[in-house]
Scaffold this active site. Sequence first.
Site, short mmCIF file in Angstrom:
data_model
loop_
_atom_site.label_atom_id
_atom_site.label_comp_id
_atom_site.label_asym_id
_atom_site.label_seq_id
_atom_site.Cartn_x
_atom_site.Cartn_y
_atom_site.Cartn_z
N ASP A 287 37.20 46.67 37.79
CA ASP A 287 36.36 45.59 37.27
C ASP A 287 37.06 44.78 36.19
O ASP A 287 37.09 43.55 36.24
CB ASP A 287 35.06 46.17 36.70
CG ASP A 287 34.22 45.07 36.10
OD1 ASP A 287 33.77 44.20 36.87
OD2 ASP A 287 34.05 45.05 34.87
N HIS B 285 38.25 40.85 36.47
CA HIS B 285 37.80 39.71 35.65
C HIS B 285 38.95 38.81 35.20
O HIS B 285 38.70 37.74 34.65
CB HIS B 285 37.05 40.21 34.41
CG HIS B 285 35.64 40.66 34.69
ND1 HIS B 285 34.70 39.83 35.24
CD2 HIS B 285 35.02 41.85 34.47
CE1 HIS B 285 33.55 40.49 35.35
NE2 HIS B 285 33.71 41.72 34.90
N SER C 267 27.33 45.80 35.60
CA SER C 267 27.43 47.18 35.12
C SER C 267 26.13 47.69 34.53
O SER C 267 25.79 48.87 34.69
CB SER C 267 28.49 47.29 34.04
OG SER C 267 29.76 47.11 34.56
N ASP D 175 34.50 51.25 38.72
CA ASP D 175 33.76 50.05 38.32
C ASP D 175 34.31 48.82 39.05
O ASP D 175 35.49 48.52 38.97
CB ASP D 175 33.88 49.89 36.80
CG ASP D 175 32.73 49.12 36.21
OD1 ASP D 175 32.51 47.98 36.64
OD2 ASP D 175 32.05 49.66 35.31
O1 LIG Z 1 32.29 42.10 31.08
C1 LIG Z 1 31.06 41.96 31.14
O2 LIG Z 1 30.34 41.81 30.16
C2 LIG Z 1 30.37 41.94 32.50
C3 LIG Z 1 30.50 40.59 33.09
O3 LIG Z 1 29.86 39.63 32.30
O4 LIG Z 1 30.97 42.90 33.34
P1 LIG Z 1 30.31 44.36 33.55
O5 LIG Z 1 28.91 44.14 34.02
O6 LIG Z 1 31.16 45.00 34.61
O7 LIG Z 1 30.38 45.07 32.26
MN LIG Z 2 30.74 47.29 36.23
MN LIG Z 3 32.52 43.42 35.07
#
Ligand SMILES: O=C(O)[C@@H](CO)OP(=O)(O)O
Ligand SMILES: [Mn+2]
Ligand SMILES: [Mn+2]
Length: 562
Positions: free
Chosen positions: A446, A450, A82, A24
Amino acid sequence: MSLSLSPLANPIKRDGPVVLCILDGYGIQSPKANPEGDAIVAANPETINGMIAEAKERGLYTELAAHGHSVGLPDADDMGNSEVGHNAMGAGQVVAQGAKLVNVALEDGSMFSANGWTSTVKAAAAKKGRVHFFGLLSDGNIHSHIDQLEGMVKGAARESPSAIFVHPLIDGRDVPPTSGLIYIAKLEAILKAVTEETGVPAMIASGGGRMHCVMDRYGSNWSIVERGYNHIVHGKVDEAELVSGYKGYYTSAEEAITHARELFPEKQDQFNPPFVCVDADNKPLGPVRDGDAVVNFNFRGDRAVQITKAFEAPEGAFDHFDRGVIPACLYAGILEYDSEAGIPKTYLCPPPSITRVLSEYLCAAEKKCYAIAETHKYGHVTYFFNGNRSGYINEEIESYNQIVSEPNEMIEGHPEMMAEEVTVDLVAAIESGKWDFVRVNYANPDMVGHTGNFDSEVRCVKFLDQCMKRVLAAVEKMGGVLMLTADHGNGEEMMDKKGKPKTSHTTGAVPFAIFDPKYQNEYKVDTTGIETPGIASIASVTMNLLGYKQPEFYEPSVVTLE
Ligand SMILES: O=C(O)[C@@H](CO)OP(=O)(O)O
Ligand SMILES: [Mn+2]
Ligand SMILES: [Mn+2]
């Protein structure tokens, strides 16, 4: 239409399973980005790079687009995420996503005449109730968009409620880490204009950081939801937040956030403490009362389901926290979040219809499927992968396993997360000989991405590389095939052009590499004639590797069989 797949004339024959390994947020840096910020290159993951090099040599490698139109987002330069990434990989089709559908419903006005709106916002206003909006305040376009909030606030004002209250969650995860006040200023300007033009008082009533208030997912940490419920519904900030001089109650959102920044300079917006806006007598401006309408303006489901349950579950049917005195409000989500579970009961805009997904075809073909991830991404490889449907397609031949995550999502101090446990389970699944198709999501690149912490991201990629070594060995031992890819970029851009930490996803492409120890040139990765090969192609490739042609309406496969 039937769910039966036509077999390929010359299917490849392997003893072991087909494995889809999604790292991810593991993207390929785009030439426009800051090369210093590429933690994936800096980590120099030997196993992964070696595997990719071999795939390139054999013609089993390509890059796939994972953002913008390739995953159904409204704009060509929308970063990936994601939800849309896993939707695309699991559905083999590119569908117009929630972000786009809401825009259309606002532009043509259909949102305001549909039952979702009339039975909540309009109904509350007709009885002089008030209208509340809560959700993520930014233009990240992953969970929400400020322009959509503006459209709805204006629409609500036309219904003449007695007041409009907005409860913004500041972002810092899909937009720069401390950009919250920019969006607060924009929102204040919108609300001021609405008040002046319509006479309906519109104001910010409470708020907080998205990862600290409201937006938990997959049941990882309900206290986040509780905190948010309390500031939105009861106008209350939990005692535990009132530390180091933080007051919790302020006359404006700007004052609250500015004070939090002074007191906790290390906190990004995502983790900002909750605040409640109060009047001159220190009374909360806008708690939720009987007869009010409450709209969740986040369109993405994973982080909207739990708070929706807190609003919708009747007395006695909710045990995640004590909700206190529950107001009889009219609740709606901007979109339907889970079609299988029917959450929320009322929504303002129909969701994308994602049907005939890979899992349905594989189950119909009696292929045994296994999915695994740790909690923070568990729904990604199950619910998102299956077109925003929770639960199994066919429990008799599928098994989904969740490795319980640490509840804290700010994991810069432990970038390994649960990758070890995921790997042990994944290797066992591959070696069990039980499964035809195994899919896994490694959350780390991922989630650590963040945090904006470059060194943690490097450490996480190095650790994943060790995990991949064992996974590849298991695939080799069993004579299987593995596809290595990602759902979107993140870790390849840990700093912006100025060298400042970057917490958001990217518009980078992702690698797609096939590891096939028994390869005898039976097929090739070939993108000839495909204008922009994207990750939606992976579903077709999976079918091909399992011996089937993909349905005609699926995105073309990037694999050609010889
Ligand atoms: O953490 C989340 O909610 C998103 C970013 O806003 O990340 P991901 O799409 O990788 O889940
Ligand atoms: Mn993701
Ligand atoms: Mn993310």
